[in-house]
Scaffold this motif. Structure first.
Motif, mmCIF file in Angstrom:
data_model
loop_
_atom_site.group_PDB
_atom_site.id
_atom_site.type_symbol
_atom_site.label_atom_id
_atom_site.label_comp_id
_atom_site.label_asym_id
_atom_site.label_seq_id
_atom_site.Cartn_x
_atom_site.Cartn_y
_atom_site.Cartn_z
ATOM 1 N N GLU A 85 47.454 31.864 14.616
ATOM 2 C CA GLU A 85 47.398 30.582 13.914
ATOM 3 C C GLU A 85 46.173 29.764 14.311
ATOM 4 O O GLU A 85 45.896 28.715 13.699
ATOM 5 N N GLY A 86 45.449 30.220 15.338
ATOM 6 C CA GLY A 86 44.252 29.520 15.776
ATOM 7 C C GLY A 86 44.515 28.379 16.729
ATOM 8 O O GLY A 86 43.603 27.590 17.030
ATOM 9 N N LEU A 87 45.746 28.277 17.252
ATOM 10 C CA LEU A 87 46.096 27.167 18.129
ATOM 11 C C LEU A 87 45.580 27.373 19.540
ATOM 12 O O LEU A 87 45.110 26.429 20.187
ATOM 13 N N ILE A 88 45.665 28.609 20.050
ATOM 14 C CA ILE A 88 45.242 28.927 21.411
ATOM 15 C C ILE A 88 44.414 30.199 21.404
ATOM 16 O O ILE A 88 44.385 30.941 20.407
ATOM 17 N N THR A 89 43.742 30.463 22.538
ATOM 18 C CA THR A 89 42.943 31.680 22.673
ATOM 19 C C THR A 89 43.804 32.821 23.216
ATOM 20 O O THR A 89 44.919 32.609 23.703
ATOM 21 N N GLU A 90 43.268 34.013 23.188
ATOM 22 C CA GLU A 90 43.988 35.168 23.731
ATOM 23 C C GLU A 90 44.210 35.014 25.241
ATOM 24 O O GLU A 90 45.283 35.340 25.749
ATOM 25 N N ASP A 91 43.211 34.522 25.951
ATOM 26 C CA ASP A 91 43.368 34.309 27.393
ATOM 27 C C ASP A 91 44.475 33.297 27.674
ATOM 28 O O ASP A 91 45.282 33.477 28.605
ATOM 29 N N GLN A 92 44.519 32.243 26.887
ATOM 30 C CA GLN A 92 45.557 31.230 27.071
ATOM 31 C C GLN A 92 46.938 31.792 26.762
ATOM 32 O O GLN A 92 47.920 31.459 27.436
ATOM 33 N N ALA A 93 47.024 32.660 25.761
ATOM 34 C CA ALA A 93 48.312 33.257 25.416
ATOM 35 C C ALA A 93 48.859 34.087 26.567
ATOM 36 O O ALA A 93 50.042 33.989 26.919
ATOM 37 N N ALA A 94 48.005 34.902 27.178
ATOM 38 C CA ALA A 94 48.456 35.728 28.301
ATOM 39 C C ALA A 94 48.915 34.857 29.468
ATOM 40 O O ALA A 94 49.939 35.143 30.110
ATOM 41 N N LEU A 95 48.181 33.773 29.736
ATOM 42 C CA LEU A 95 48.572 32.874 30.820
ATOM 43 C C LEU A 95 49.880 32.154 30.501
ATOM 44 O O LEU A 95 50.699 31.917 31.393
ATOM 45 N N LEU A 96 50.100 31.812 29.235
ATOM 46 C CA LEU A 96 51.328 31.128 28.854
ATOM 47 C C LEU A 96 52.541 32.043 28.960
ATOM 48 O O LEU A 96 53.623 31.605 29.332
ATOM 49 N N VAL A 97 52.368 33.307 28.632
ATOM 50 C CA VAL A 97 53.475 34.252 28.794
ATOM 51 C C VAL A 97 53.849 34.343 30.261
ATOM 52 O O VAL A 97 55.034 34.339 30.618
ATOM 53 N N ARG A 98 52.846 34.408 31.137
ATOM 54 C CA ARG A 98 53.124 34.459 32.568
ATOM 55 C C ARG A 98 53.781 33.161 33.041
ATOM 56 O O ARG A 98 54.721 33.181 33.842
ATOM 57 N N ALA A 99 53.307 32.013 32.544
ATOM 58 C CA ALA A 99 53.909 30.739 32.934
ATOM 59 C C ALA A 99 55.370 30.687 32.511
ATOM 60 O O ALA A 99 56.223 30.162 33.226
ATOM 61 N N LEU A 100 55.658 31.241 31.350
ATOM 62 C CA LEU A 100 57.032 31.274 30.867
ATOM 63 C C LEU A 100 57.898 32.153 31.764
ATOM 64 O O LEU A 100 59.057 31.818 32.055
#
Length: 400
Positions: free
Chosen positions: A219-234
């Motif tokens: 959707e263009g909201l976040i970058t791929e690097d941010q997505a991986a970090l968010l999955v880990r944060a979750l």
């Protein structure tokens, strides 16, 4: 006319000494006696222990930023071992990352987890209830979250043994680079490699929270690097902090058999008991913020660029907020407003998931276990910022 300020008390104790990490509360009580804000000489930082002052810092994200890092050094001035997570970001970056998470974690998606989370809890507690006793950490607090939440995120089974040592590494990084830090990082490269690979889109199932987060990249909201970090944060929200939350709650209740008996008669109080236990034994004990401007906190002048260390474990035991018996567990107390999950912009977005896991486990135990008592003193974890236990032997009886 401006309000006159005061010179902060100078405190020489070390919050990271082994003695104070294993039993933080005498040290925190001494800090409280020094005042809500003092100068911590050993760390060259301002110590914030008053509930009102901690709350002010947590809710004023413009004066007290997270992008300087949750640890004692300013990560904006040097390279860390990993990119900053959502916990160490400020708007507008934080706003986008938070929006991505809340689009996936919301009341509806959390409610949908109840069925999948309940069945394993029933099986596990039923098996444990047939024993005379067990280790409440190894056999329950660690076992249950590792079983249920990675499935919900959609990470593969292979490599899950790296989740806990990786989490240990992540949270210890919010403290000084002492021997505890170096022990946590002993095999850090391997733990980080396995866990971050598990958080990549190609590693995740198509129907879990992880895939939902990665959809925000499309959707263009976040970058791929941010997505991986968010999955880990979750994963941290649903696994690491939940393990400490379950263990600490059981540690408190095992010391209060009368409270356990009352909860069995009034199971609707379980949510209140969890909040009170989290207040009393906060898993996340301390972390830092960095000031952006000259400010005044608790009557103390604090220059721009200063590190302030928030002692969550002290704020949640501040008698000015919680009463003269703040160091005691009480089912009569309203613990609403405790800061064990943070507050304000950075309040834990995975908090509802952690609460759901804790409530399901406690409800199952209350149904099946008549009495719960310690069978020896719990062994505390030696950790720079978290408060929890490595082992907690308990003995139980079953019956009506």
């Amino acid at each position: 006319m401006s309000t006159p300020t005061i010179e902060p008390a100078v405190f020489s104790g070390d919050p990271y000494s082994e003695k104070h990490l294993l039993d933080p509360y005498p040290f925190l009580a001494s800090l409280q006696e020094a005042g809500p804000v003092s100068w911590l000489e050993s760390q060259q930082t301002y110590a914030v222990v008053g509930y009102a002052e901690v709350y002010e810092v947590l809710t004023d994200f413009e004066t007290y930023v997270s992008s300087g890092g949750l640890g004692p050094r300013d990560i904006r001035k040097d390279d860390g071992w990993r990119p900053p997570s959502i916990l160490e970001s400020d708007p507008p970056i934080h706003t986008l990352m938070r929006r991505a998470l809340t689009g996936v974690i919301n009341p509806g998606t959390v409610r949908a987890l109840r069925g999948d989370f309940t069945a394993p809890a029933v099986t596990l507690v039923d098996e444990l209830s047939r024993r005379p006793g067990f280790d409440a950490i190894k056999d329950l607090a660690e076992k249950y979250p590792i079983q249920v939440f990675p499935d919900a995120v959609g990470i593969p089974m292979e490599g899950r043994e790296h989740l806990l040592p990786y989490g240990n590494m992540v949270f210890n990084a919010f403290g000084p680079e002492n021997y505890i830090y170096h022990q946590a990082f002993a095999e850090g490269d391997e733990h980080a490699r396995v866990v971050m690979n598990a958080c990549k889109r190609e590693s995740l199932t198509d129907d879990g929270f992880g895939a939902g987060i990665w959809a925000k990249v499309e959707e263009g909201l976040i970058t791929e690097d941010q997505a991986a970090l968010l999955v880990r944060a979750l994963l941290s929200a649903g696994v690491d902090t939940t393990i400490f939350g379950i263990g600490n709650t059981l540690a408190v209740l095992a010391r209060h058999p009368a409270a356990w008996a009352r909860l069995r008669k009034e199971p609707s109080l379980a949510k209140f008991a969890i909040d009170e236990a989290l207040r009393l034994e906060s898993p996340f004990q301390k972390f830092h913020r960095t000031t952006t401007v000259d400010t005044v906190l608790g009557g103390v002048d604090i220059p721009a660029g200063s590190k302030v260390q928030l002692f969550i474990g002290a704020a949640n035991r501040d008698p000015k907020k919680w009463g003269a018996d703040a160091n005691e567990f009480s089912l009569e107390r309203s613990s609403s407003g405790h800061v064990a999950f943070g507050m304000g912009l950075h309040q834990c977005v995975g908090q509802p998931i952690a609460r759901l896991e804790m409530e399901i486990v406690l409800q199952q135990m209350l149904e099946k276990i008549h009495t719960l008592e310690l069978d020896g003193e719990p062994t505390p974890i030696l950790h720079n910022v978290l408060r929890g236990f490595e082992s907690m032997p308990v003995r139980i009886t079953t019956g009506s």
